[in-house]
Write an enzyme that holds these catalytic residues in place. Structure first.
Site, short mmCIF file in Angstrom:
data_model
loop_
_atom_site.label_atom_id
_atom_site.label_comp_id
_atom_site.label_asym_id
_atom_site.label_seq_id
_atom_site.Cartn_x
_atom_site.Cartn_y
_atom_site.Cartn_z
N ASP A 30 0.87 -1.19 0.00
CA ASP A 30 0.00 0.00 0.00
C ASP A 30 0.90 1.24 0.00
OD1 ASP A 30 -3.25 0.33 0.96
OD2 ASP A 30 -1.99 2.12 1.03
N THR A 125 -14.42 -3.84 -6.38
CA THR A 125 -15.72 -3.74 -7.06
C THR A 125 -15.57 -2.72 -8.19
OG1 THR A 125 -16.82 -4.23 -5.00
CG2 THR A 125 -18.17 -3.23 -6.73
N PHE A 258 -32.16 -8.91 5.86
CA PHE A 258 -32.18 -7.61 5.16
C PHE A 258 -33.59 -7.04 5.01
CE2 PHE A 258 -28.08 -5.92 3.74
CZ PHE A 258 -27.31 -6.79 4.47
N LEU A 259 -34.39 -7.29 6.03
CA LEU A 259 -35.74 -6.73 6.05
C LEU A 259 -35.92 -5.89 7.31
CD1 LEU A 259 -38.06 -9.62 4.79
CD2 LEU A 259 -37.38 -7.54 3.58
N CYS A 269 -20.02 0.55 0.77
CA CYS A 269 -20.32 -0.28 -0.41
C CYS A 269 -21.70 -0.03 -1.02
CB CYS A 269 -20.18 -1.75 -0.04
SG CYS A 269 -18.47 -2.19 0.25
N LYS A 332 -23.14 0.90 10.83
CA LYS A 332 -23.77 -0.28 11.40
C LYS A 332 -22.93 -0.69 12.61
CE LYS A 332 -21.58 -4.01 8.86
NZ LYS A 332 -21.77 -5.17 8.01
C1 UDX Z 1 -22.23 -4.93 2.14
C2 UDX Z 1 -22.64 -6.34 1.65
O1 UDX Z 1 -23.50 -6.95 2.62
C3 UDX Z 1 -21.39 -7.18 1.41
O2 UDX Z 1 -21.76 -8.45 0.90
C4 UDX Z 1 -20.49 -6.45 0.43
O3 UDX Z 1 -19.30 -7.20 0.20
C5 UDX Z 1 -20.15 -5.07 0.95
O4 UDX Z 1 -21.34 -4.33 1.21
P1 UDX Z 1 -21.44 -3.92 4.49
O5 UDX Z 1 -21.32 -2.60 3.80
O6 UDX Z 1 -20.36 -4.36 5.41
O7 UDX Z 1 -21.61 -5.11 3.40
O8 UDX Z 1 -22.78 -3.86 5.33
P2 UDX Z 1 -24.18 -4.61 5.41
O9 UDX Z 1 -24.20 -5.53 6.55
O10 UDX Z 1 -24.59 -5.13 4.10
O11 UDX Z 1 -25.11 -3.37 5.78
C6 UDX Z 1 -25.20 -2.25 4.89
C7 UDX Z 1 -26.13 -1.20 5.45
O12 UDX Z 1 -27.48 -1.65 5.39
C8 UDX Z 1 -25.90 -0.83 6.92
O13 UDX Z 1 -25.99 0.57 7.04
C9 UDX Z 1 -27.01 -1.53 7.65
O14 UDX Z 1 -27.34 -0.90 8.84
C10 UDX Z 1 -28.14 -1.45 6.63
N1 UDX Z 1 -29.16 -2.48 6.77
C11 UDX Z 1 -28.85 -3.80 6.63
C12 UDX Z 1 -30.48 -2.11 7.03
O15 UDX Z 1 -30.79 -0.92 7.15
N2 UDX Z 1 -31.43 -3.09 7.14
C13 UDX Z 1 -31.15 -4.41 7.00
O16 UDX Z 1 -32.07 -5.22 7.10
C14 UDX Z 1 -29.82 -4.78 6.75
#
Ligand code: UDX
Length: 446
Positions: A30, A125, A258-259, A269, A332
């Site tokens: 890096d 990505t 994810f609901l 991401c 999160k």
């Molecule tokens: C995400 C993808 O899940 C992962 O597979 C990819 O490689 C990178 O992006 P990440 O960004 O670590 O991972 O977080 P993730 O757990 O997916 O949560 C993303 C956001 O969605 C968070 O802000 C979380 O609080 C929100 N979320 C998630 C909700 O609001 N409701 C849900 O039911 C789930």
């Protein structure tokens, strides 16, 4: 195997440490000297459960090293590209300059033999079409380099587990059969442990592998915005979106994950990936295919305004001078990441509307103090909630979910709890004398 990982941010550092954990000899490269110094000393530069132990083990075993010297990647049999592709400032597309630099570094420093090519595996990505461009560049470089696209699906907070025990592995291989077979063989050797554990493997061409990643993230984002749209309907009708999600989630075709409705998605991401995907669809002349993602993004951002409006209503119509305690500021739980954090965005909006904020977070307190010296970040939750007109949970850290409502009841000025993540038991809080406000959770006796 000898492996180099180019880019030691979140993805690269975790990937490097996990590859060493599998028994490979790994060097992480890096340009950020501070980050490399920390990693080389076995110190994690970010908060990620389980990462410290894997990193330390790798460094102590001598199998894992980190450097800023590109010459150190010369003898690797696989080079992983794990640099960031952040959103371009003021535009929807992705900034590909770090990927381009990584490609130049590999062409300059990799030393493939003439017999066996050296494999380059893309993890970042990227907009669909990038892999073919990189592969063409390798072909024109005069070096025996073969590219595979090998997307990564790790979630923050579960990064080590997701890397060592992925749901699936995807290989995007070149159309040239000989090169493709060579790439597959090297990747199979690299991931032998996972393949022996019967991790599903999907082999496809470059565009499919690139699309898998953005398609997965778009689907997840859509699921979250869908349930948040249902939360609006619940607000309008007195329904409870958590019960609704539970009920539809029992259908296998929908599934319960994810609901979780609330203040919406953020992080490094999902938001940037859906925007870059829309921008790429526009370039490809198929923007209509993804117009629904614009709505997904809009619904998501509206949640933040909704939370601010709710806070305003709860404290009597104007936020000016009202004391609001914000619990959780990361995007999160189980991470110190503030990138595109809905919690931070909401806090900033409350602050701009004149609220007197006090913010606590189990992991990002110091980072927040450094980045936003204008915001008040007390050391303890008790300090933050003292005299509050409303307490808002914006990130569902375990400490906050498990909070005993009676323990802070006497500290606040007014017992208003706003549950931005729908993680509290409304009855428990109401019974303890609080006014409970969720996100799409009408009051129900059932
Ligand atoms: C995400 C993808 O899940 C992962 O597979 C990819 O490689 C990178 O992006 P990440 O960004 O670590 O991972 O977080 P993730 O757990 O997916 O949560 C993303 C956001 O969605 C968070 O802000 C979380 O609080 C929100 N979320 C998630 C909700 O609001 N409701 C849900 O039911 C789930």
């Amino acid at each position: 195997m000898r492996i180099s990982v180019i880019g030691c941010g979140y993805l690269g550092a975790v990937h490097a440490a996990c590859m060493a954990e599998l028994g490979h000899d790994v060097v992480g490269l890096d340009v950020d000297e501070d980050k490399i110094a920390k990693l080389a000393a076995g110190v994690a530069p970010f908060h990620e459960p389980g990462f410290d132990a894997v990193l330390k083990r790798g460094v102590e075993s001598g199998r894992l090293g980190f450097t800023t010297d590109p010459a150190a990647i010369a003898d690797a049999e696989i080079h992983f590209i794990a640099v960031g592709t952040p959103q371009l400032s003021g535009r929807l597309g992705a900034d590909m300059s770090y990927v381009a630099q990584a490609v130049r570094t590999i062409i300059e420093h990799a030393e493939p033999g003439t017999e066996r090519p050296v494999l380059v595996a893309g993890k970042s990505t990227v907009p669909v079409g990038t892999a073919q461009l990189i592969s063409d560049e390798f072909d024109g470089s005069g070096k025996n380099l073969v590219l595979a696209w090998n997307p990564e699906f790790l979630r923050e907070g579960y990064a080590v587990k997701d890397t060592l025990h992925p749901d699936r592995i995807v290989y995007g291989l070149p159309d040239d059969v000989a090169k493709g077979e060579a790439a597959r063989e090297v990747l199979n050797q690299c991931y032998a442990t996972m393949l022996e554990a019967e991790t599903p493997l999907v082999v496809a061409n470059y565009p499919t592998a690139e699309l898998v990643k953005v398609a997965a993230n778009s689907f997840l984002a859509t699921k979250i915005s869908f349930i948040n749209a249902m939360a609006d309907l619940c607000d309008a009708t007195g329904g409870d979106v958590t019960r609704l999600a539970e009920a539809i989630g029992y259908d296998d075709r929908i599934g319960p994950k994810f609901l979780q409705a609330g203040i919406g998605f953020g992080g490094g991401c999902l938001p940037k990936d859906i925007r870059a995907f829309m921008a790429r669809a526009g370039e490809l002349g198929v923007d209509e295919a993804l117009t629904f993602l614009r709505e997904v993004d809009t619904i998501n951002l509206r949640r933040r305004d909704h939370a601010v409006r709710l806070a305003e209503e709860v404290v009597g119509g104007s936020l000016s001078g009202k004391k609001i305690a914000v619990l959780g500021i990361t995007f999160k739980p189980d991470t110190d990441d503030l990138r595109d954090s809905p919690a931070l965005d909401i806090a900033s909006k409350l602050w701009a509307a004149g609220a007197d904020l006090a913010i606590v977070d189990p992991a990002a307190g110091d980072k927040l103090r450094e980045r936003r010296p204008d915001l008040r970040v007390p050391e303890t939750l008790e300090e933050a909630v003292t005299d509050a007109d409303a307490v808002m949970i914006l990130t569902q850290w375990r400490d906050f979910v498990d909070l005993d409502p009676t323990s802070i009841r006497d500290l606040v000025a007014a017992p208003n709890i706003i549950d931005g993540r729908n993680v509290l038991d409304p009855k428990r809080w109401s019974d303890a004398g609080w006014n409970y406000y969720g996100m799409g959770r009408g009051v129900s006796i059932w």
